[in-house]
Design an enzyme around this catalytic site. Sequence first.
Site, PDB file in Angstrom:
ATOM      1  N   LYS A  65      29.634  45.410  50.104  1.00  0.00           N
ATOM      2  CA  LYS A  65      30.890  44.769  49.678  1.00  0.00           C
ATOM      3  C   LYS A  65      32.040  44.967  50.671  1.00  0.00           C
ATOM      4  CE  LYS A  65      30.052  45.196  44.710  1.00  0.00           C
ATOM      5  NZ  LYS A  65      30.624  45.511  43.404  1.00  0.00           N
ATOM      6  N   GLY A 126      37.636  58.274  38.425  1.00  0.00           N
ATOM      7  CA  GLY A 126      37.049  57.875  39.699  1.00  0.00           C
ATOM      8  C   GLY A 126      38.068  57.160  40.564  1.00  0.00           C
ATOM      9  N   ALA A 127      37.888  57.253  41.868  1.00  0.00           N
ATOM     10  CA  ALA A 127      38.825  56.608  42.795  1.00  0.00           C
ATOM     11  C   ALA A 127      38.065  55.984  43.963  1.00  0.00           C
ATOM     12  CB  ALA A 127      39.855  57.629  43.286  1.00  0.00           C
ATOM     13  N   GLY A 129      35.298  52.629  45.213  1.00  0.00           N
ATOM     14  CA  GLY A 129      35.414  51.176  45.302  1.00  0.00           C
ATOM     15  C   GLY A 129      35.531  50.509  43.941  1.00  0.00           C
ATOM     16  N   HIS A 153      41.121  64.925  44.296  1.00  0.00           N
ATOM     17  CA  HIS A 153      42.419  64.480  43.791  1.00  0.00           C
ATOM     18  C   HIS A 153      43.186  63.634  44.812  1.00  0.00           C
ATOM     19  CE1 HIS A 153      46.016  64.387  41.445  1.00  0.00           C
ATOM     20  NE2 HIS A 153      46.702  65.154  42.267  1.00  0.00           N
TER      21      HIS A 153
HETATM   22  P1  ATR Z   1      31.869  53.104  43.798  1.00  0.00           P
HETATM   23  O1  ATR Z   1      31.987  52.067  44.861  1.00  0.00           O
HETATM   24  O2  ATR Z   1      30.776  52.853  42.797  1.00  0.00           O
HETATM   25  O3  ATR Z   1      33.174  53.411  43.142  1.00  0.00           O
HETATM   26  P2  ATR Z   1      32.143  55.387  45.484  1.00  0.00           P
HETATM   27  O4  ATR Z   1      33.164  54.663  46.266  1.00  0.00           O
HETATM   28  O5  ATR Z   1      31.093  56.177  46.183  1.00  0.00           O
HETATM   29  O6  ATR Z   1      31.350  54.402  44.542  1.00  0.00           O
HETATM   30  O7  ATR Z   1      32.920  56.327  44.437  1.00  0.00           O
HETATM   31  C1  ATR Z   1      32.251  57.142  43.531  1.00  0.00           C
HETATM   32  C2  ATR Z   1      33.282  57.787  42.624  1.00  0.00           C
HETATM   33  O8  ATR Z   1      32.576  58.611  41.663  1.00  0.00           O
HETATM   34  C3  ATR Z   1      34.251  58.690  43.344  1.00  0.00           C
HETATM   35  O9  ATR Z   1      35.482  58.630  42.668  1.00  0.00           O
HETATM   36  C4  ATR Z   1      33.587  60.066  43.145  1.00  0.00           C
HETATM   37  O10 ATR Z   1      34.485  61.164  43.242  1.00  0.00           O
HETATM   38  P3  ATR Z   1      34.872  61.773  44.686  1.00  0.00           P
HETATM   39  O11 ATR Z   1      35.916  60.852  45.250  1.00  0.00           O
HETATM   40  O12 ATR Z   1      35.385  63.114  44.389  1.00  0.00           O
HETATM   41  O13 ATR Z   1      33.600  61.778  45.493  1.00  0.00           O
HETATM   42  C5  ATR Z   1      33.096  59.927  41.753  1.00  0.00           C
HETATM   43  N1  ATR Z   1      32.004  60.884  41.436  1.00  0.00           N
HETATM   44  C6  ATR Z   1      30.745  60.872  41.921  1.00  0.00           C
HETATM   45  N2  ATR Z   1      30.011  61.880  41.382  1.00  0.00           N
HETATM   46  C7  ATR Z   1      30.850  62.545  40.533  1.00  0.00           C
HETATM   47  C8  ATR Z   1      30.699  63.687  39.664  1.00  0.00           C
HETATM   48  N3  ATR Z   1      29.541  64.353  39.573  1.00  0.00           N
HETATM   49  N4  ATR Z   1      31.770  64.092  38.937  1.00  0.00           N
HETATM   50  C9  ATR Z   1      32.953  63.425  39.024  1.00  0.00           C
HETATM   51  N5  ATR Z   1      33.148  62.340  39.825  1.00  0.00           N
HETATM   52  C10 ATR Z   1      32.118  61.895  40.565  1.00  0.00           C
END
Ligand code: ATR
Length: 273
Positions: A65, A126-127, A129, A153
Amino acid sequence: MDRYLVFGHPVRHSKSPFIHTLFARQTQQELEYGLAEPAVDEFAQALRTFFDQGGKGCNVTVPFKEQAFTLVDRLSLRAKRAGAVNTIKLTDDGVLLGDNTDGAGLVADLKSHGVTLADSRILLLGAGGAARGALAPLLAELPSELVIANRTHTKAQQLAAEFHDLGPVTAQTYEQLAGPFDLVINSTSASLQGELPPLAPALIHTDIAIYDMMYGASDTAFISWAKQHGARQTMDGLGMLVEQAAEAFTVWRGIRPGTKQVLRELKRNLGVI
Ligand code: ATR
């Protein structure tokens, strides 16, 4: 016949061909919709070849994407804000238009479940994509507050700062969160590792709405956890999948398909009902 497909890797289990084939039948549009799984470093070439050979449009999913965002000729406003493209259309004048229908799909699905977004307090977990794509469409619904919490954070802070001009969005750590929230949206990929975002159970109450962008044949780990702690309204991302597809279909064909029956068929196909 007009050709469409979805690019992803892996993409074999994608439900998009199923969904778009049903949309086409329902709206009596002549088209075919397939799958393409190029190697990760061959996406740009595969995209070019598809359109050179007469393709009319495509969907783009993980992990392409962000790359698609850089490859199109023009971007819609919502794609610019999302920083990612999930829908590409070849326009009549030969321009590749990049769009993003994910956030619109989320909002449409929430509304179809009767969730009120105006004046509500929303917690977005989550932060990455997926969160980024949801922010502008959610803020456009005028919530009273939208709080982003993320394991890392600083990423939540960056995102909140970036979307601040669109509405009342802030970042808080998981420890700082103070309820009550009306709606919690899980955009994290935690459940892919069988994990849960570290949310305090006290934030869950009977009148809260819980949305998990993930889905499966049974409850996601997050939905099970929320139910255990008293949430009565829980929704998974299957409806969002169908709604973002309907939005993409509308971009391509100029005709909006109905989603209810297609969602039912998809659930039957997945063995959910
Ligand atoms: P997507 O495009 O699906 O959003 P991504 O950009 O890889 O995928 O983002 C994954 C999100 O899930 C991130 O916010 C990640 O937190 P971090 O920024 O700290 O990596 C969050 N995430 C993944 N595993 C996690 C977990 N076990 N507990 C809490 N947050 C998690």
